[in-house]
Write a protein that holds these residues in place. Structure first.
Motif: not given
Length: 244
Positions: A136-155
């Motif tokens: 079980v790995n962990f991603s984030t819902s930020i990949t859908r929300l596209q919240t500014p400031g999170y580019a490095a994390y979402a990538a």
């Protein structure tokens, strides 16, 4: 040496989601290796809470992106408990900055921890987990929300999703599932760090439930994937209360 009991490694097991997951898997009867990166004391607190509740757990540490350190951790877990069944990989970092201002050294550090770290532990798990196991790995819902400031994390988490989906198919015939959980905003120290209360309240209010997720909300899903959820494989599951 124990062989009948299922054995789980929880990376980042002293953090918010990792702590709740370690406790939940132990309550389900698994022996749990609570991984920590730098500070042993919080991991030992998790171990103490689990053992006082009647469970089995040990703390073990190391740099998640260092293959030698993680190989040694997996070796010790196998030697102590006789095998490995579950990897829950919650460890990660989340520095925030707009792309225009992002320090590339910080970007490299995020990718090393979040992407290389996932590759290191997934590779070890793919080689060692017994039949009936789960990653079980962990991603984030930020990949859908596209919240500014999170580019490095979402990538980095986009890469984790790709790795997860491909590994699930590469392990065909092994009876080992591979999935990723993508939490939304969750009440953990990592989430609260650097955020004013007004922003926290705004984020919580954007959820249909009007609150942040809890580590226990996420641990519930992880426990299902690590246990009875055998027909769920090669998926990214968004655990965010309907926010995205």
């Amino acid at each position: 040496m124990q062989t009948a009991q299922r054995v789980a490694i929880v990376t980042g097991g002293s953090g918010g989601i990792g702590r709740a997951t370690a406790a939940r898997l132990a309550a389900d009867g698994m022996a749990v290796v609570v991984h920590y990166a730098h500070h042993r004391a919080p991991a030992e607190q998790v171990v103490q809470a689990i053992t006082e509740a009647g469970g089995t757990a040990v703390a073990d540490g190391g740099d998640i992106a260092d293959e030698a350190a993680m190989t040694a951790l997996f070796d010790r877990a196998q030697q102590r408990f006789g095998g490995l069944d579950v990897l829950v990989h919650t460890a990660g970092i989340m520095p925030l900055a707009p792309v225009e201002q992002l320090d590339l050294d910080v970007f490299d550090r995020v990718q090393r921890t979040n992407v290389r770290g996932t590759m290191v532990v997934d590779q070890l798990a793919a080689r060692r987990l017994r039949s009936g196991g789960a990653i079980v790995n962990f991603s984030t819902s930020i990949t859908r929300l596209q919240t500014p400031g999170y580019a490095a994390y979402a990538a980095s988490k986009g890469a984790v999703e790709a790795l997860t989906l491909i590994l699930a198919r590469e392990l065909a015939g092994r009876d080992v599932t591979v999935n990723a959980v993508a939490p939304g905003p969750t009440a953990t120290p990592l989430f609260f760090e650097g955020k004013p209360q007004q922003l926290i309240d705004q984020i919580a209010g954007a959820n249909p439930f009007g609150r942040l997720g809890t580590p226990e909300d996420i641990a519930e899903l992880v426990a299902f994937l690590a246990g009875p959820g055998r027909w769920i494989n090669g998926q990214v599951l968004y655990a965010n209360g309907g926010m995205a």
